[in-house]
Design a protein around this motif. Structure first.
Motif, PDB file in Angstrom:
ATOM      1  N   HIS A 312       0.837  -1.209   0.000  1.00  0.00           N
ATOM      2  CA  HIS A 312       0.000   0.000   0.000  1.00  0.00           C
ATOM      3  C   HIS A 312       0.867   1.253   0.000  1.00  0.00           C
ATOM      4  O   HIS A 312       2.077   1.203   0.260  1.00  0.00           O
ATOM      5  CB  HIS A 312      -0.951   0.004   1.203  1.00  0.00           C
ATOM      6  CG  HIS A 312      -0.287   0.264   2.532  1.00  0.00           C
ATOM      7  ND1 HIS A 312      -0.867   0.994   3.532  1.00  0.00           N
ATOM      8  CD2 HIS A 312       0.938  -0.112   3.025  1.00  0.00           C
ATOM      9  CE1 HIS A 312      -0.075   1.056   4.581  1.00  0.00           C
ATOM     10  NE2 HIS A 312       1.036   0.392   4.304  1.00  0.00           N
ATOM     11  N   ALA A 313       0.211   2.367  -0.319  1.00  0.00           N
ATOM     12  CA  ALA A 313       0.840   3.689  -0.221  1.00  0.00           C
ATOM     13  C   ALA A 313       0.297   4.315   1.059  1.00  0.00           C
ATOM     14  O   ALA A 313      -0.875   4.718   1.105  1.00  0.00           O
ATOM     15  CB  ALA A 313       0.492   4.536  -1.444  1.00  0.00           C
ATOM     16  N   PRO A 314       1.096   4.390   2.137  1.00  0.00           N
ATOM     17  CA  PRO A 314       0.554   4.709   3.467  1.00  0.00           C
ATOM     18  C   PRO A 314       0.020   6.134   3.634  1.00  0.00           C
ATOM     19  O   PRO A 314      -1.151   6.331   3.909  1.00  0.00           O
ATOM     20  CB  PRO A 314       1.745   4.460   4.401  1.00  0.00           C
ATOM     21  CG  PRO A 314       2.720   3.654   3.612  1.00  0.00           C
ATOM     22  CD  PRO A 314       2.527   4.054   2.188  1.00  0.00           C
ATOM     23  N   ARG A 315       0.914   7.134   3.452  1.00  0.00           N
ATOM     24  CA  ARG A 315       0.513   8.522   3.704  1.00  0.00           C
ATOM     25  C   ARG A 315       1.636   9.447   3.255  1.00  0.00           C
ATOM     26  O   ARG A 315       2.731   8.980   2.901  1.00  0.00           O
ATOM     27  CB  ARG A 315       0.212   8.731   5.179  1.00  0.00           C
ATOM     28  CG  ARG A 315       1.425   8.563   6.123  1.00  0.00           C
ATOM     29  CD  ARG A 315       1.066   9.103   7.480  1.00  0.00           C
ATOM     30  NE  ARG A 315       2.060   8.923   8.514  1.00  0.00           N
ATOM     31  CZ  ARG A 315       3.144   9.675   8.695  1.00  0.00           C
ATOM     32  NH1 ARG A 315       3.444  10.641   7.829  1.00  0.00           N
ATOM     33  NH2 ARG A 315       3.968   9.458   9.707  1.00  0.00           N
ATOM     34  N   PRO A 316       1.395  10.782   3.263  1.00  0.00           N
ATOM     35  CA  PRO A 316       2.459  11.715   2.895  1.00  0.00           C
ATOM     36  C   PRO A 316       3.712  11.512   3.745  1.00  0.00           C
ATOM     37  O   PRO A 316       3.635  11.226   4.945  1.00  0.00           O
ATOM     38  CB  PRO A 316       1.828  13.086   3.168  1.00  0.00           C
ATOM     39  CG  PRO A 316       0.372  12.857   2.985  1.00  0.00           C
ATOM     40  CD  PRO A 316       0.107  11.471   3.504  1.00  0.00           C
ATOM     41  N   GLY A 317       4.859  11.602   3.100  1.00  0.00           N
ATOM     42  CA  GLY A 317       6.123  11.406   3.794  1.00  0.00           C
ATOM     43  C   GLY A 317       6.590   9.969   3.802  1.00  0.00           C
ATOM     44  O   GLY A 317       7.687   9.668   4.271  1.00  0.00           O
ATOM     45  N   ARG A 318       5.763   9.044   3.289  1.00  0.00           N
ATOM     46  CA  ARG A 318       6.115   7.634   3.234  1.00  0.00           C
ATOM     47  C   ARG A 318       6.146   7.160   1.786  1.00  0.00           C
ATOM     48  O   ARG A 318       5.770   7.898   0.869  1.00  0.00           O
ATOM     49  CB  ARG A 318       5.097   6.799   4.028  1.00  0.00           C
ATOM     50  CG  ARG A 318       4.997   7.211   5.488  1.00  0.00           C
ATOM     51  CD  ARG A 318       6.281   6.866   6.259  1.00  0.00           C
ATOM     52  NE  ARG A 318       6.300   7.464   7.576  1.00  0.00           N
ATOM     53  CZ  ARG A 318       5.674   6.976   8.633  1.00  0.00           C
ATOM     54  NH1 ARG A 318       4.943   5.869   8.510  1.00  0.00           N
ATOM     55  NH2 ARG A 318       5.754   7.563   9.801  1.00  0.00           N
ATOM     56  N   THR A 319       6.584   5.932   1.609  1.00  0.00           N
ATOM     57  CA  THR A 319       6.659   5.351   0.273  1.00  0.00           C
ATOM     58  C   THR A 319       5.800   4.093   0.191  1.00  0.00           C
ATOM     59  O   THR A 319       5.404   3.537   1.214  1.00  0.00           O
ATOM     60  CB  THR A 319       8.112   4.991  -0.091  1.00  0.00           C
ATOM     61  OG1 THR A 319       8.602   4.022   0.866  1.00  0.00           O
ATOM     62  CG2 THR A 319       9.015   6.220  -0.076  1.00  0.00           C
ATOM     63  N   VAL A 320       5.537   3.648  -1.012  1.00  0.00           N
ATOM     64  CA  VAL A 320       4.808   2.393  -1.222  1.00  0.00           C
ATOM     65  C   VAL A 320       5.593   1.274  -0.539  1.00  0.00           C
ATOM     66  O   VAL A 320       6.814   1.165  -0.720  1.00  0.00           O
ATOM     67  CB  VAL A 320       4.634   2.099  -2.725  1.00  0.00           C
ATOM     68  CG1 VAL A 320       3.968   0.734  -2.933  1.00  0.00           C
ATOM     69  CG2 VAL A 320       3.818   3.200  -3.396  1.00  0.00           C
ATOM     70  N   THR A 321       4.910   0.456   0.238  1.00  0.00           N
ATOM     71  CA  THR A 321       5.609  -0.520   1.065  1.00  0.00           C
ATOM     72  C   THR A 321       4.726  -1.734   1.356  1.00  0.00           C
ATOM     73  O   THR A 321       3.542  -1.746   1.048  1.00  0.00           O
ATOM     74  CB  THR A 321       6.056   0.131   2.394  1.00  0.00           C
ATOM     75  OG1 THR A 321       6.918  -0.758   3.094  1.00  0.00           O
ATOM     76  CG2 THR A 321       4.863   0.461   3.276  1.00  0.00           C
ATOM     77  N   ILE A 322       5.332  -2.736   1.984  1.00  0.00           N
ATOM     78  CA  ILE A 322       4.622  -3.914   2.479  1.00  0.00           C
ATOM     79  C   ILE A 322       4.296  -3.705   3.954  1.00  0.00           C
ATOM     80  O   ILE A 322       5.109  -3.165   4.705  1.00  0.00           O
ATOM     81  CB  ILE A 322       5.492  -5.177   2.320  1.00  0.00           C
ATOM     82  CG1 ILE A 322       5.732  -5.489   0.847  1.00  0.00           C
ATOM     83  CG2 ILE A 322       4.844  -6.368   3.020  1.00  0.00           C
ATOM     84  CD1 ILE A 322       4.509  -5.942   0.092  1.00  0.00           C
ATOM     85  N   ALA A 323       3.091  -4.109   4.361  1.00  0.00           N
ATOM     86  CA  ALA A 323       2.700  -4.002   5.771  1.00  0.00           C
ATOM     87  C   ALA A 323       1.807  -5.176   6.117  1.00  0.00           C
ATOM     88  O   ALA A 323       1.315  -5.891   5.232  1.00  0.00           O
ATOM     89  CB  ALA A 323       1.973  -2.676   6.024  1.00  0.00           C
ATOM     90  N   GLY A 324       1.583  -5.380   7.393  1.00  0.00           N
ATOM     91  CA  GLY A 324       0.658  -6.415   7.832  1.00  0.00           C
ATOM     92  C   GLY A 324      -0.768  -6.039   7.462  1.00  0.00           C
ATOM     93  O   GLY A 324      -1.192  -4.898   7.669  1.00  0.00           O
ATOM     94  N   ALA A 325      -1.505  -6.992   6.936  1.00  0.00           N
ATOM     95  CA  ALA A 325      -2.880  -6.712   6.524  1.00  0.00           C
ATOM     96  C   ALA A 325      -3.768  -6.331   7.703  1.00  0.00           C
ATOM     97  O   ALA A 325      -4.744  -5.601   7.545  1.00  0.00           O
ATOM     98  CB  ALA A 325      -3.468  -7.927   5.808  1.00  0.00           C
ATOM     99  N   GLY A 326      -3.411  -6.804   8.893  1.00  0.00           N
ATOM    100  CA  GLY A 326      -4.207  -6.490  10.073  1.00  0.00           C
ATOM    101  C   GLY A 326      -3.638  -5.366  10.912  1.00  0.00           C
ATOM    102  O   GLY A 326      -4.052  -5.171  12.060  1.00  0.00           O
TER     103      GLY A 326
END
Length: 337
Positions: A312-326
């Protein structure tokens, strides 16, 4: 499939969090929650902006179609008027004497019979042209009214877009101002606290049995789903920019929309519209390529990649990344194709 993992990011089996830091952490957690709230408001405003932008483009296209219809209608009316004028000029050249009277006075039975047939055809043609002229004029009025309505919608959406844009910038600026007040070590600890919270949420989600097989493996994906996942994961490292839909920057729904576009599947532009319009599936049955919608207002979206993880693309100041679905509160799951 083997889950993609980036350093420090939550996955199906995230690393344990570091030890807490007492009162200082409590204070930083308050700041983190405030920053998160501001970025959430920015995400909602971004969705409003994206929806208005999408509708503006649709309405612009509709206005162009209506304008073409109006031009075609005006041309048709002009041609019909020319043909009716030719009929009137022909009658004028005969001295204005009706064709029926000319036939009665001719004294030639053959001429009468032939002329009567032509006269009936001519009257039918004129009647048909008058009817077509009336219908075309009515169509033209309808097109003009529709165009006026679309212009009003376009202007209303333009104003909504401007309002949403102002709100996005306001909330992001407020969040960045809060972060700017922190020292570097506090910013580092703030990021650690964020990851700790994601870890707790992800662990609780997995422990709840939300995923089949404890989140291992994941269901088989379709060819389109695999292509969408491939596109989305190829963007890892690209910056989040609100309103962006590639190719070098994305917001959350811009990423998912373009990922599925790469698989020849058109989906709505915003996370809220994706949630509203796409087919829903249960969390337990989700497969790679499905979209997980987050928060009660459907203001965020990520793409499931299997093994309890999303890209996902989290928010301003961050990059597209992998994260836990929960790692965030899940509203539900939708399947584009």
């Amino acid at each position: 499939m083997s889950v993609l993992v980036l350093p420090g990011q939550a996955s199906a089996d995230p690393a344990p969090p570091p030890a807490a830091g007492g009162d200082a952490d409590k204070s930083l957690n308050d700041v983190r929650r405030e920053i998160d709230a501001l970025y959430r408001k920015a995400a909602v405003a971004t969705d409003a902006y994206n929806l208005a932008e999408d509708q503006t483009q649709d309405q612009s296209g509709e206005i162009v179609k209506l304008a073409k219809s109006i031009v075609a209608g005006e041309n048709r009316i002009n041609k019909l008027k020319d043909r009716l004028g030719a009929q009137a000029r022909a009658q004028y050249r005969t001295g204005g004497v009706p064709q029926s009277a000319q036939l009665m006075l001719s004294g030639d039975p053959d001429f009468f019979l032939q002329g009567a047939g032509r006269m009936q055809q001519g009257q039918t043609a004129v009647k048909g042209m008058l009817g077509e002229l009336t219908r075309t004029q009515e169509d033209l009025r309808t097109y003009s009214q529709d165009a006026s309505t679309e212009w009003q919608k376009l202007e209303a959406n333009r104003k909504r877009k401007e309002k949403a844009q102002t709100e996005v910038k306001k909330q992001i600026a407020a969040a960045e101002k809060l972060e700017a007040r922190l020292e570097q070590k506090e910013r580092t600890r703030l990021l650690e606290l964020e990851r700790e919270e994601q870890y707790r949420s992800q662990t609780a989600w997995l422990d709840s049995g939300a995923l089949k097989n404890g989140g291992k493996g994941g269901a088989a994906s379709t060819a389109q789903g695999k292509q969408a996942v491939s596109y989305a994961t190829d963007q890892i490292g690209d910056p989040y920019v609100w309103g962006a839909e590639g190719p070098d920057a994305f917001d959350c729904s811009g990423l998912t929309q373009q990922a599925w576009a790469s698989a020849d599947r058109a989906i709505p532009r915003t996370s809220q519209e994706q949630w509203r319009l796409l087919p829903k599936v249960s969390v337990a049955d989700m497969q790679p390529g499905d979209l997980i919608i987050y928060f009660s207002d459907a203001s965020h979206v990520g793409m499931y990649v299997g093994d309890g993880a999303i890209v996902h693309a989290p928010r301003p100041g961050r990059t597209v990344t992998i994260a836990g679905a929960g790692s965030m509160p899940i509203l539900g799951v939708v399947r584009p194709g």
